[in-house]
Design a protein around this motif. Sequence first.
Motif, PDB file in Angstrom:
ATOM      1  N   ASN A 162       0.678  -1.221  -0.134  1.00 42.64           N
ATOM      2  CA  ASN A 162      -0.013  -0.032   0.050  1.00 42.64           C
ATOM      3  C   ASN A 162       0.868   1.259   0.152  1.00 42.64           C
ATOM      4  O   ASN A 162       0.365   2.342  -0.115  1.00 42.64           O
ATOM      5  CB  ASN A 162      -1.078  -0.018   1.149  1.00 42.64           C
ATOM      6  N   GLU A 163       2.245   1.087   0.140  1.00 42.68           N
ATOM      7  CA  GLU A 163       2.975   2.217  -0.120  1.00 42.68           C
ATOM      8  C   GLU A 163       3.668   2.524  -1.534  1.00 42.68           C
ATOM      9  O   GLU A 163       4.232   3.371  -1.610  1.00 42.68           O
ATOM     10  CB  GLU A 163       4.080   2.128   1.073  1.00 42.68           C
ATOM     11  N   LEU A 164       3.220   1.652  -2.271  1.00 40.72           N
ATOM     12  CA  LEU A 164       4.258   1.530  -3.577  1.00 40.72           C
ATOM     13  C   LEU A 164       3.852   2.907  -4.518  1.00 40.72           C
ATOM     14  O   LEU A 164       4.783   3.330  -5.014  1.00 40.72           O
ATOM     15  CB  LEU A 164       3.898   0.533  -4.222  1.00 40.72           C
ATOM     16  N   ALA A 165       2.529   2.864  -4.328  1.00 45.24           N
ATOM     17  CA  ALA A 165       2.093   4.362  -5.191  1.00 45.24           C
ATOM     18  C   ALA A 165       2.811   5.851  -4.728  1.00 45.24           C
ATOM     19  O   ALA A 165       3.053   6.608  -5.323  1.00 45.24           O
ATOM     20  CB  ALA A 165       0.607   4.568  -4.811  1.00 45.24           C
ATOM     21  N   CYS A 166       3.206   5.496  -3.305  1.00 48.47           N
ATOM     22  CA  CYS A 166       3.951   6.892  -3.024  1.00 48.47           C
ATOM     23  C   CYS A 166       5.304   6.874  -3.245  1.00 48.47           C
ATOM     24  O   CYS A 166       5.997   7.955  -3.133  1.00 48.47           O
ATOM     25  CB  CYS A 166       3.728   6.908  -1.501  1.00 48.47           C
ATOM     26  N   LEU A 167       5.972   5.552  -3.488  1.00 50.80           N
ATOM     27  CA  LEU A 167       7.385   5.371  -3.777  1.00 50.80           C
ATOM     28  C   LEU A 167       7.684   5.757  -5.295  1.00 50.80           C
ATOM     29  O   LEU A 167       8.618   6.239  -5.782  1.00 50.80           O
ATOM     30  CB  LEU A 167       7.940   3.980  -3.408  1.00 50.80           C
ATOM     31  N   TRP A 168       6.972   5.066  -6.161  1.00 49.21           N
ATOM     32  CA  TRP A 168       7.158   5.118  -7.624  1.00 49.21           C
ATOM     33  C   TRP A 168       5.802   5.190  -8.732  1.00 49.21           C
ATOM     34  O   TRP A 168       4.782   4.702  -8.121  1.00 49.21           O
ATOM     35  CB  TRP A 168       7.693   3.616  -8.267  1.00 49.21           C
ATOM     36  N   ALA A 169       6.096   5.894  -9.817  1.00 53.50           N
ATOM     37  CA  ALA A 169       5.145   5.713 -10.660  1.00 53.50           C
ATOM     38  C   ALA A 169       5.302   4.689 -11.608  1.00 53.50           C
ATOM     39  O   ALA A 169       4.192   4.385 -12.392  1.00 53.50           O
ATOM     40  CB  ALA A 169       5.216   7.094 -11.443  1.00 53.50           C
ATOM     41  N   GLY A 170       6.458   4.005 -11.548  1.00 60.53           N
ATOM     42  CA  GLY A 170       6.525   2.813 -12.798  1.00 60.53           C
ATOM     43  C   GLY A 170       6.355   1.545 -11.972  1.00 60.53           C
ATOM     44  O   GLY A 170       5.750   1.396 -11.005  1.00 60.53           O
ATOM     45  N   ASP A 171       6.836   0.618 -12.727  1.00 57.95           N
ATOM     46  CA  ASP A 171       6.370  -0.841 -12.267  1.00 57.95           C
ATOM     47  C   ASP A 171       7.667  -1.451 -11.622  1.00 57.95           C
ATOM     48  O   ASP A 171       8.199  -2.331 -11.742  1.00 57.95           O
ATOM     49  CB  ASP A 171       6.283  -1.605 -13.501  1.00 57.95           C
ATOM     50  N   GLY A 172       7.519  -1.117 -10.339  1.00 55.86           N
ATOM     51  CA  GLY A 172       8.554  -1.376  -9.144  1.00 55.86           C
ATOM     52  C   GLY A 172      10.121  -1.315  -9.612  1.00 55.86           C
ATOM     53  O   GLY A 172      10.512  -0.336 -10.189  1.00 55.86           O
ATOM     54  N   ILE A 173      10.832  -2.290  -9.227  1.00 55.68           N
ATOM     55  CA  ILE A 173      12.385  -2.059  -9.201  1.00 55.68           C
ATOM     56  C   ILE A 173      13.026  -2.737 -10.257  1.00 55.68           C
ATOM     57  O   ILE A 173      13.857  -2.301 -10.936  1.00 55.68           O
ATOM     58  CB  ILE A 173      13.005  -2.699  -7.780  1.00 55.68           C
ATOM     59  N   VAL A 174      12.095  -3.797 -10.700  1.00 56.60           N
ATOM     60  CA  VAL A 174      12.773  -4.588 -11.904  1.00 56.60           C
ATOM     61  C   VAL A 174      12.881  -3.986 -13.273  1.00 56.60           C
ATOM     62  O   VAL A 174      14.030  -4.236 -13.802  1.00 56.60           O
ATOM     63  CB  VAL A 174      11.709  -5.974 -11.915  1.00 56.60           C
ATOM     64  N   VAL A 175      12.200  -2.851 -13.405  1.00 62.78           N
ATOM     65  CA  VAL A 175      12.592  -2.059 -14.498  1.00 62.78           C
ATOM     66  C   VAL A 175      13.711  -1.173 -14.587  1.00 62.78           C
ATOM     67  O   VAL A 175      14.192  -0.650 -15.203  1.00 62.78           O
ATOM     68  CB  VAL A 175      11.323  -1.232 -15.014  1.00 62.78           C
ATOM     69  N   LYS A 176      13.935  -0.689 -13.202  1.00 61.11           N
ATOM     70  CA  LYS A 176      15.205   0.144 -12.876  1.00 61.11           C
ATOM     71  C   LYS A 176      16.516  -0.438 -13.072  1.00 61.11           C
ATOM     72  O   LYS A 176      17.359   0.088 -13.667  1.00 61.11           O
ATOM     73  CB  LYS A 176      15.159   0.680 -11.464  1.00 61.11           C
ATOM     74  N   GLY A 177      16.280  -1.766 -12.913  1.00 58.80           N
ATOM     75  CA  GLY A 177      17.777  -2.483 -13.544  1.00 58.80           C
ATOM     76  C   GLY A 177      17.954  -2.444 -14.779  1.00 58.80           C
ATOM     77  O   GLY A 177      18.903  -2.612 -15.301  1.00 58.80           O
ATOM     78  N   GLN A 178      16.700  -2.933 -15.385  1.00 59.40           N
ATOM     79  CA  GLN A 178      16.937  -3.171 -16.869  1.00 59.40           C
ATOM     80  C   GLN A 178      17.428  -1.766 -17.565  1.00 59.40           C
ATOM     81  O   GLN A 178      18.056  -1.671 -18.706  1.00 59.40           O
ATOM     82  CB  GLN A 178      15.528  -3.326 -17.433  1.00 59.40           C
ATOM     83  N   ALA A 179      16.805  -0.524 -16.810  1.00 58.45           N
ATOM     84  CA  ALA A 179      17.247   0.834 -17.489  1.00 58.45           C
ATOM     85  C   ALA A 179      18.717   1.051 -17.475  1.00 58.45           C
ATOM     86  O   ALA A 179      19.187   1.691 -18.306  1.00 58.45           O
ATOM     87  CB  ALA A 179      16.577   1.914 -16.599  1.00 58.45           C
ATOM     88  N   TYR A 180      19.475   0.434 -16.294  1.00 56.91           N
ATOM     89  CA  TYR A 180      20.903   0.564 -16.289  1.00 56.91           C
ATOM     90  C   TYR A 180      21.573  -0.672 -17.351  1.00 56.91           C
ATOM     91  O   TYR A 180      22.823  -0.662 -16.986  1.00 56.91           O
ATOM     92  CB  TYR A 180      21.273   0.508 -14.809  1.00 56.91           C
ATOM     93  N   GLY A 181      20.790  -1.332 -17.850  1.00 61.31           N
ATOM     94  CA  GLY A 181      21.327  -2.398 -18.656  1.00 61.31           C
ATOM     95  C   GLY A 181      21.643  -3.712 -17.872  1.00 61.31           C
ATOM     96  O   GLY A 181      22.678  -4.487 -18.165  1.00 61.31           O
ATOM     97  N   ILE A 182      21.284  -3.865 -16.538  1.00 62.62           N
ATOM     98  CA  ILE A 182      21.368  -4.915 -15.691  1.00 62.62           C
ATOM     99  C   ILE A 182      20.369  -6.028 -15.904  1.00 62.62           C
ATOM    100  O   ILE A 182      19.130  -5.541 -15.804  1.00 62.62           O
ATOM    101  CB  ILE A 182      21.403  -4.576 -14.117  1.00 62.62           C
ATOM    102  N   PRO A 183      20.572  -7.211 -16.132  1.00 66.73           N
ATOM    103  CA  PRO A 183      19.502  -8.329 -16.134  1.00 66.73           C
ATOM    104  C   PRO A 183      18.920  -8.391 -14.920  1.00 66.73           C
ATOM    105  O   PRO A 183      19.402  -8.273 -13.826  1.00 66.73           O
ATOM    106  CB  PRO A 183      20.251  -9.686 -16.239  1.00 66.73           C
TER     107      PRO A 183
END
Length: 281
Positions: A162-183
């Motif tokens: 229930n806190e996630l909407a306050c932390l990110w507008a995107g789809d969690g953490i997994v996409v942040k790793g991909q954005a840096y080129g990390i599997p």
Amino acid sequence: MVTLNTMDKYFYEAQRQGRLSFYLTSFGEEAINLASAAALSSDDVVLAQYREPGVLLWRGFTVQDFANQCFGNNSGHGKGRQMPIHYGSKNLNYITISSPLTTQLPQAVGIAYSLKMDKKDSCVVAFFGDGSTSEGDFHAALNFDAVMDAPVFVTMSMLDFNELACLWAGDGIVVKGQAYGIPSIRVDGNDALAVYNVVRSARQIAISEQRPILIEAMTYRVSHHSTSDDSTKYRSMDEIEHWKTKHSPITRLRKWVERKGWWDNNEESNLHFEATKQYCG
């Protein structure tokens, strides 16, 4: 997992009785703790936050060792100079926990790069929570790791949905790793077998291919954030009870081993008796 859960119950009550100044539990996150630990080598270096004592427990840190640290006596590894739950062990390759959020991530990349330069057959594992992703160290560490191809994989635990909407507008953490080129991979953090398989595979990739991996382990913090928190102020008791009973990682694993014929109620009772005797003498 049962031992970790039992230890948390006793130390939590000890704090409520005024015997400890501060404590954090790992209720609901037992699978991330023990399944990750089981998938690692003892030579792998762990940089944890404050909810992964189970990794130390698996590696041989005793309940007495935990008590010594939490009670701040001279037998603890910190000789009473550190507040409770800041565990560490040089012999067990578990870097002492720091209070500030996310400081362990850049440190993890540096250690992993040194292992790479020394051609060690081991890697570094760093744990962090969802709040750490709002810190600059998180992004600096991922970028550093991606550029240097250090054998490190970082595992996060998603604490309050229930806190996630306050932390990110995107789809969690997994996409942040991909954005840096990390599997990056997302796994059910309440499924011990799934966590074990993912961490074991990530370790093999990190070492054999000398590159970073990001794991997003989805779970739910059943406990209060700490003994200084009352989580019922921002979430309902029904929600907490739902996750505590319906999605307990301990219950899920127990049902699986029961279906395999490896466990029954008698063995369950004996396990709880032995675990309780360990703390009560």
